[in-house]
Design a protein around this motif. Structure first.
Motif, PDB file in Angstrom:
ATOM      1  N   ASP A   1      39.508  40.944  29.241  1.00  0.00           N
ATOM      2  CA  ASP A   1      38.434  41.749  29.840  1.00  0.00           C
ATOM      3  C   ASP A   1      39.217  42.179  31.190  1.00  0.00           C
ATOM      4  N   PHE A   2      40.688  42.029  31.421  1.00  0.00           N
ATOM      5  CA  PHE A   2      41.128  42.204  32.372  1.00  0.00           C
ATOM      6  C   PHE A   2      42.507  43.215  32.213  1.00  0.00           C
ATOM      7  N   ASP A   3      43.070  43.939  33.161  1.00  0.00           N
ATOM      8  CA  ASP A   3      44.050  44.913  32.827  1.00  0.00           C
ATOM      9  C   ASP A   3      45.300  44.266  32.679  1.00  0.00           C
ATOM     10  N   SER A   4      45.793  43.414  33.392  1.00  0.00           N
ATOM     11  CA  SER A   4      46.984  42.783  33.575  1.00  0.00           C
ATOM     12  C   SER A   4      46.955  41.364  33.045  1.00  0.00           C
TER      13      SER A   4
END
Lengths: 229, 462
Positions: free
Chosen positions: A209-212
């Protein structure tokens, strides 16, 4: 600062293979094929780590290691040996080694382990941290809670242990064998690559659920936890 | 026994323990005989002397009475008569007057060492007319008027006793030595024959006849026990040798194919003919071959180590239940990915003297197998029954036909030839070896449907 490694190995091919590998990785390498000379070098000079073969001419590896430790030298030592039975490992660790790698080995495995040893000995003087932090990922060793960007991530016990291991070795390659040894304490190699599936589950929870992404696959060797692979 | 063996008997006899014992016991018996006969001699001499002393005392009493009755003249005559008789006891007499002048008797002169106090004394004296001094025992008595009387007996009986006892000692020693040597020879012959028997069989085994065994006579004596333990050792050696031969044969056979494949692959990489991508592919494949070969070698070595029994030293009290549950958990994500469920049942800790690492590896091999063949479920169970712990891994796959189960445990056997791509055919043989290391066995059975693998190991060890 260039890190310095001593290789004590009497098989010329293997020693050259290791030396080439370490030099490519930016280490300074001293090499000897003789146990006595190895002892002389290890006690006389300042190395960041020592790779020590067990079967050596002059003086065998375990005797070298005992003598080095008796001289009060605390340089991390990795024993490299064709003798892989558990009792042999135990003898190596009792003699004062910090890690034990069985021949044949892949250089990535050796490099990852040496890297971890150097890191650990550099951090050895500090008090053990109660929390590990990599980018926005935080792992609290006391409450055994993990948060990313402030959001709690529920983990099962083994997942927690795996993440802890990866975070302790953040920025460095962690091989599958290292994970099996460090998290499960297994010294054998399961026939199916079970670790990959564990990692992908962990990834689901930590990265999805995170961008990086933080957990990266290092092709041909293992995994690495870092902000950018 | 060989002819050369026979000829060397005397040399070995001298070195043999039995002969040394016989010699030692003969020496000890000789000493005993010396002490016994010495004591006898001492007592016999004592008795003879006491007798002489008593005789002399009563003779003096008689002569003193005679002196009282018939005066000095009567005494002198009586002594003269007695001195003339040469009896066996060789009596000695002397009478002197107040001034010490000789009156009668067979002694030259009054010995100054014998005062006339009636006590028994021993002294060497010259007899009248005799050349050699002789040992006598004597008593002296003072009579009225200053007359002194001496009566004694030569103590040469001593010599006779000495001679008799000496002779007896010699005979006894001769008999004893004859018995010791004869008995010792007989005894050591018997023992040496059995030792030779064992040595001959040892030689046969060393030459290579591993099937030879020492005969057990059934008497239950020390030699039987030695034979039984030697035979057990030979059984174990033969078993290990056969195992080793099988392993080397199989390794030879199984390493040959990947190495041949590797060789041809490398040969095909001709810089002029192949494209870089083809070369990279060939190199990748070659590395894969090498890894597979190394993996195979490692697994074979693991089995050999488990079978050698050397790792018993590292056994500790471990909880088999948690070992099994941990392994099941390790495989859980993999199984789930494959659409399977793993269920681990272990209600309570089950303690066992065991090798944790090898047990984990064995269970991991079973679970690994099960996840490859199961359709939906894999069950891992740890249960206790009849003093044994049973670690079971059950799948609902195709199972193994009964006639193939025995073979499935053997090394290098892959039942399904179409699956050559995965597995070395060593997984189940490692499980069996680990079960044997713990004194148990691996039993394969039908789970209807599927395969049930039970590692049954006794817990009553150590």
């Amino acid at each position: 600062m260039t890190r310095k490694i001593l290789i004590v190995e009497d098989d010329i091919e293997t020693a050259a293979y290791m030396e080439r590998g370490f030099v490519e990785q930016g280490y300074a390498v001293d090499r000897t094929a003789d146990g006595r000379e190895g002892l002389f070098l290890a006690t006389g000079q300042d190395y960041d780590a020592v790779v020590l073969d067990r079967m050596l001419p002059g003086l065998d590896g375990l005797s070298v290691l005992k003598a080095v430790r008796a001289a009060g030298v605390q340089t991390p030592v990795l024993i490299l040996s064709a003798m892989g039975a558990l009792d042999e490992r135990v003898r190596g660790l009792r003699a004062g080694s910090d890690d034990y790698l069985v021949k044949p080995f892949a250089f990535v495995e050796l490099h990852a382990r040496i890297d971890a040893l150097i890191r650990r000995s550099a951090a050895g003087t500090e008090a053990p941290p109660s929390r590990l932090v990599v980018a926005d990922l935080e792992l609290d060793l006391l409450s055994r809670k993990v948060t990313r960007a402030g959001r709690p991530i529920p983990l099962q016990q083994r997942e927690f242990q795996m993440l802890e291991y990866l975070m302790r070795h953040a920025g460095r390659v962690v091989t599958r064998t290292m994970l099996l040894e460090g998290v499960w304490n297994y010294h054998f190699d399961p026939q199916t690559n079970v670790i990959d599936v564990h990692i992908s589950r962990l990834r689901q929870k930590v990265d999805k659920d995170f961008d990086s992404p933080l957990i990266h696959t290092v092709r041909g060797s293992g995994y690495m936890l870092a902000l950018d692979g | 026994m060989s002819v050369t063996g026979q000829r060397r008997v005397p040399v070995r006899l001298w070195r043999s323990v039995t002969v040394r014992l016989v010699v030692a016991s003969a020496v000890l018996s000789t000493l005993t005989i010396g002490v016994v006969f010495g004591f006898l001699y001492w007592r016999a001499v004592g008795v003879v002397e006491e007798q002489a002393a008593d005789t002399v005392a009563s003779e003096i009493r008689g002569l003193a009475e005679h002196f009282g009755d018939s005066g000095l003249l009567g005494l002198v005559r009586s002594v003269q008569e007695r001195s003339d008789i040469t009896s066996e006891a060789e009596p000695v007499y002397l009478i002197v007057d107040g001034l010490g002048n000789y009156l009668a008797g067979n002694l030259m002169a009054w010995p100054p060492v014998i005062p006339p106090d009636g006590r028994w004394r021993k002294v060497e004296l010259y007899r009248r007319g005799g050349g050699q001094p002789i040992l006598i025992g004597a008593r002296a008595h003072a009579l009225p008027g200053g007359v002194r009387l001496l009566v004694g007996r030569a103590l040469d009986g001593r010599v006779k006793i000495q001679d008799a006892i000496g002779e007896a000692v010699l005979w006894a020693l001769a008999a004893l030595w004859a018995m010791a040597v004869g008995g010792g020879l007989l005894l050591s012959r018997t023992i040496l024959r059995r030792v030779d028997e064992v040595a001959a069989i040892n030689r046969d085994v060393m030459v290579g006849d591993l099937g030879r065994r020492v005969p057990v006579r059934g008497s239950g004596d020390e030699f039987d026990r030695l034979a039984a333990s030697m035979n057990a050792m030979l059984d174990r050696i033969e078993e290990l040798m056969v195992g080793m031969r099988t392993v080397t044969d199989s390794i030879g056979h199984d390493l040959r194919s990947p190495l041949t494949r590797l060789r041809s692959r490398l040969e095909r990489i001709q810089p002029s003919e192949t494209s870089p991508t083809e070369r990279d592919q060939a190199l990748d494949d070659a590395l894969g071959d090498i890894d597979a070969t190394l993996d195979l070698l490692n697994r074979l070595l693991e089995i050999a180590r488990a079978e050698s029994g050397l790792q018993r030293e590292q056994m500790t009290k471990i909880d088999v239940a948690s070992v099994a549950v941990d392994v099941a958990e390790l495989y859980d994500p993999t199984a789930e990915e494959a659409g399977l469920s793993i269920e681990a049942t272990a209600d309570q800790p089950v303690m066992l003297m065991g090798h944790g690492e090898l047990l984990a590896q064995a269970v991991s091999n079973l679970v690994d197998n099960a996840t490859k063949y199961a359709r939906q479920h894999v069950r891992v169970e740890v249960s206790l029954a009849d003093g044994s712990v049973k670690v079971s891994v059950v799948d609902d796959g195709p199972g193994i036909p009964e006639e193939d189960r025995e073979r499935a445990i053997q090394r290098f056997v892959r039942l399904d030839p179409s699956r050559t791509g995965r597995g070395s055919g060593l997984g189940l043989s490692l499980v069996a070896a680990v079960a044997r290391l713990h004194g148990g066995s691996l039993v394969l059975s039908d789970a209807e449907p599927g395969l049930r693998a039970d590692m049954v190991m006794p817990i009553s060890r150590g």
